[in-house]
Design an enzyme around this catalytic site. Sequence first.
Site, PDB file in Angstrom:
ATOM      1  N   ALA A 136      36.674  53.356  35.892  1.00  0.00           N
ATOM      2  CA  ALA A 136      37.951  53.689  36.444  1.00  0.00           C
ATOM      3  C   ALA A 136      38.340  53.052  37.707  1.00  0.00           C
ATOM      4  O   ALA A 136      37.636  53.130  38.690  1.00  0.00           O
ATOM      5  CB  ALA A 136      37.789  55.342  36.822  1.00  0.00           C
ATOM      6  N   GLN A 185      44.376  21.460  48.831  1.00  0.00           N
ATOM      7  CA  GLN A 185      44.854  20.061  48.276  1.00  0.00           C
ATOM      8  C   GLN A 185      45.260  19.146  49.495  1.00  0.00           C
ATOM      9  O   GLN A 185      45.128  18.023  49.429  1.00  0.00           O
ATOM     10  CB  GLN A 185      45.955  20.347  47.438  1.00  0.00           C
ATOM     11  CG  GLN A 185      46.295  19.435  46.390  1.00  0.00           C
ATOM     12  CD  GLN A 185      45.044  18.973  45.401  1.00  0.00           C
ATOM     13  OE1 GLN A 185      44.174  19.766  45.025  1.00  0.00           O
ATOM     14  NE2 GLN A 185      44.924  17.665  44.784  1.00  0.00           N
ATOM     15  N   GLU A 191      43.957  47.851  46.149  1.00  0.00           N
ATOM     16  CA  GLU A 191      45.420  48.722  46.834  1.00  0.00           C
ATOM     17  C   GLU A 191      46.549  48.480  45.609  1.00  0.00           C
ATOM     18  O   GLU A 191      47.592  48.592  45.924  1.00  0.00           O
ATOM     19  CB  GLU A 191      45.831  48.536  48.278  1.00  0.00           C
ATOM     20  CG  GLU A 191      44.666  48.973  49.126  1.00  0.00           C
ATOM     21  CD  GLU A 191      44.583  50.184  49.249  1.00  0.00           C
ATOM     22  OE1 GLU A 191      45.339  51.236  49.224  1.00  0.00           O
ATOM     23  OE2 GLU A 191      43.217  50.891  49.070  1.00  0.00           O
TER      24      GLU A 191
END
Length: 392
Positions: free
Chosen positions: A142, A349, A376
């Site tokens: 869950a 990069q 969240e």
Amino acid sequence: MPLQSIPDELVELRSSLRQFIDREVRPLEETHRREIQETGTFDTYKDERLKLRKRSAELGFWTLHMPEEVGGGGLSYLGQVLLHEEASRHGLLLAHFESIFPVVTGPTPVYVDCTEPQRDKYLYPLMAADKVTCFALTEPGAGSDATRIQTKAVKAQGGSWVINGRKHFITGGQSADFALVFAVTDPGKRAQGGITAFLVDADAPGYSVTRVQRTMSTYQNHVEITFEDVEVPDSQILGREGFGFYSAVKGINGARLQIAASALGIAQNLLDRSLDYAKNRVAFEQPIGKNQFVQGMLVDSHAELEQARLLVYQCALEIDEGADGRRHAALAKLVATEMVGRVADRAIQVHGGNGFMTELGLEPWYRDVRAMRLYEGTSEILRTNVAKTLGL
């Protein structure tokens, strides 16, 4: 939102926070710089973080977001966004992850439904950073669908409850003095109710931290907590029996805005470092910032950060002005956390091979920000939430 439209008191408060970080947090972290460069964290990180919480509470930062009626600062959502952004802008482990400000392990979930005795036992010690809590909702089966939790609480004789089950991915679980535990009390009403929130002391018989769960992050390691016939009195219920899920989501708007703000701060730090590197790193007899490909990455990061900042500020302001907030907070977190992932990737990069090395300290943030799109509310759940508010 232009700087001049931010209230003076919030600008001053942000300046005070910056001074605290430069005066007390940065020097502390610098003493562990070599170890952080080599391992991404340091041995006493958890202890130092708890000490900083206490110091933050003493200075009033830790509870600025709490209502004045319980001794907090009553800080607006816009103010919370500004301060969480500032804390994360410094690129310091000890300023970022719930060392100065609470998010998911803070006092808000306890405050919203606690009784007077619960305030004395749990809320006020939590606000003073004398106690630590954790939010024990997620389970192996869950996550986003919290109605599928299997942890059960059964009514026993004498008005107590017996809890059995297992929680995982629990932030702060190793240090918690008590947990806010969500358990099924009426299996037939999971979707409409039937889930109850309990305040469970970590020293209760049958409560145990059974596993540390390692993550991509070098310092964000969650835990599994197991409950074996843990007995809790009826007085430990937070809010109404069967309505724990509603308690769980009451503080979600604030948490999502705070996470969005942290994403802004991290992105600003990464962009600043990338700009500095591009101006000073020389290749082919000129700074690499003269290369249009590098310029494009930096401009894209700058543009996306500015767009996200305006959105997050505006969402916070509208909630302060009375908006319901569900769409605003979901949209703010969605946009900001996805933006910081792209900014972090470009930062690596721009720095080339150096960005891949632990020495510069960029790659931990590249990994850390990946989790921001998960907790969240995943990006997918947030899109679903926003779609519902649009009538879809």
